[in-house]
Design an enzyme around this catalytic site. Sequence first.
Site, PDB file in Angstrom:
ATOM      1  N   SER A 111       0.865  -1.186   0.000  1.00  0.00           N
ATOM      2  CA  SER A 111       0.000   0.000   0.000  1.00  0.00           C
ATOM      3  C   SER A 111       0.894   1.227   0.000  1.00  0.00           C
ATOM      4  O   SER A 111       2.004   1.188   0.551  1.00  0.00           O
ATOM      5  CB  SER A 111      -0.895   0.011   1.248  1.00  0.00           C
ATOM      6  OG  SER A 111      -1.485   1.281   1.446  1.00  0.00           O
TER       7      SER A 111
ATOM      8  N   TYR B  17      -1.963  -0.862  10.207  1.00  0.00           N
ATOM      9  CA  TYR B  17      -2.123  -1.290   8.818  1.00  0.00           C
ATOM     10  C   TYR B  17      -0.907  -0.890   7.998  1.00  0.00           C
ATOM     11  O   TYR B  17      -0.319  -1.713   7.271  1.00  0.00           O
ATOM     12  CB  TYR B  17      -3.388  -0.676   8.230  1.00  0.00           C
ATOM     13  CG  TYR B  17      -3.575  -0.957   6.762  1.00  0.00           C
ATOM     14  CD1 TYR B  17      -4.087  -2.176   6.324  1.00  0.00           C
ATOM     15  CD2 TYR B  17      -3.230  -0.010   5.800  1.00  0.00           C
ATOM     16  CE1 TYR B  17      -4.249  -2.450   4.974  1.00  0.00           C
ATOM     17  CE2 TYR B  17      -3.385  -0.270   4.438  1.00  0.00           C
ATOM     18  CZ  TYR B  17      -3.902  -1.485   4.040  1.00  0.00           C
ATOM     19  OH  TYR B  17      -4.050  -1.743   2.693  1.00  0.00           O
TER      20      TYR B  17
END
Length: 252
Positions: free
Chosen positions: A140, A154
């Site tokens: 990401s 995350y």
Amino acid sequence: MRRTILITGASSGLGAEMARQFAAKGHDLAITARRTDRLESLREEILAAHPDVRVSVHALDVTDHEQVFTVFAEAITELGGLDRVIVNAGLGKGGRIGTGKFEANKQTAETNFIAALAQCEAAMEHFYERKAGHLVLISSVSALRGMPGSMTSYAATKAAVAHVAEGIRMDLVNRKGHDIAVSTIYPGYIASEMNEQVEQEQRLMVDTATGVRSMVKAIEKEVDDAAVPTWPWLPLGQVLKHAPRGIARRLV
């Protein structure tokens, strides 16, 4: 051509759309997830549009590490080997550190990182045996910088995944006589179930099909790493990585 592809977390979002787009290109697929009802529906959809491809469905909770190895072995047998494995299954739960959200943060860490290690191990064992294969890890753009609030854990797991990929690439440097590639994909804001709570007014958000198209293009090029879509995430990723904290915080 990497003909056969296994995709984890394929029941929805980016994983399901990757399955659709790779099938349209003629790839045979092993699709895995916990929700097999969705996988079966996806399989029917793909076969209706592309009857010449093969699609095998496998129930898989990636946090069950023994099951990871079992399912990968089943897919290898069913499809006659795997040419590409896309480590996509992930979780976006979490909370700001110090606010009592440890269990949610731990669950995200176990799903996004520890489970990814198991998937990488199972894939690379097969690729080393065949001396060929393509391992793809979905990271990401949040991995480029420590993130605030609910994104802290995350982002940390996605940074860890990227480092695992680079470590495997380092192992391959002096290994002769193989056709093994490892790619890290850094998606920006691409609409999916995981980020459906993100403000839809976010101007940088692209629809799932468009975003995944850029992911598939990068994957097929077998690049070491790619921020996708390239515009604006290639330049914006560098801004995010190096900007002062106050500016970086306003970007996420």
